[in-house]
Scaffold this motif. Structure first.
Motif, short mmCIF file in Angstrom:
data_model
loop_
_atom_site.label_atom_id
_atom_site.label_comp_id
_atom_site.label_asym_id
_atom_site.label_seq_id
_atom_site.Cartn_x
_atom_site.Cartn_y
_atom_site.Cartn_z
N MET A 160 0.84 -1.18 0.00
CA MET A 160 0.00 0.00 0.00
C MET A 160 0.88 1.24 0.00
SD MET A 160 -3.43 0.48 2.34
CE MET A 160 -2.96 -0.83 3.40
N ALA B 191 -11.24 -2.43 -3.86
CA ALA B 191 -10.25 -2.16 -2.82
C ALA B 191 -8.83 -2.20 -3.41
CB ALA B 191 -10.39 -3.15 -1.67
N PRO C 250 -13.51 -2.26 4.55
CA PRO C 250 -14.07 -1.71 3.31
C PRO C 250 -15.48 -2.18 3.01
CG PRO C 250 -12.49 -3.43 2.80
CD PRO C 250 -12.47 -3.26 4.29
N PRO D 284 -10.27 1.79 4.45
CA PRO D 284 -9.47 0.68 3.91
C PRO D 284 -9.39 -0.53 4.85
CG PRO D 284 -8.25 2.74 3.81
CD PRO D 284 -9.50 3.01 4.58
N TRP E 181 -5.90 0.02 -1.61
CA TRP E 181 -6.11 -0.30 -0.20
C TRP E 181 -5.62 -1.70 0.10
CZ3 TRP E 181 -11.79 1.52 0.88
CH2 TRP E 181 -11.84 2.92 0.82
#
Length: 98
Positions: free
Chosen positions: A1, A72, A36, A33, A77
């Motif tokens: 990330m 995501a 989610p 995140p 994320w």
């Protein structure tokens, strides 16, 4: 990330980003995140900042289902993965078949 740099986005930037989208497509918020889920967009409220300029807030109007993994990942994320996530029920069912 990747680390995120946070800055205010202008109303014009949002309009520009959304102008290429289908006007009839559902619009959702992706907020957290670590947890989610799909969130519903709520009321739009305007106010004045300390210098008298207008600021605009888009409220959140409730939480929906879990955010799809691909979304995501696209938001960076979650890292891309090739593994398939199985529910506990599916794992138990496959264990009984083995």
């Amino acid at each position: 990330m990747q680390p995120q740099t946070h800055h205010a986005v202008t109303v014009g930037e949002i309009i520009d980003r959304l102008s290429s989208c289908d006007r009839n497509a559902p619009f959702f918020l992706a907020i957290n995140p670590e947890f989610p889920h799909v969130h519903f967009a709520g009321e739009i409220v305007t106010a004045r900042d300390g210098q008298g300029g207008q600021v605009v807030f888009l409220g959140e109007a409730g939480q929906g289902e879990v955010l799809p993994p691909a979304i995501a990942q696209a938001l960076t994320w979650h890292p891309p993965t090739g593994t398939v996530s199985l529910s506990r029920r599916a794992v138990r069912r496959s264990a009984r078949l083995a």
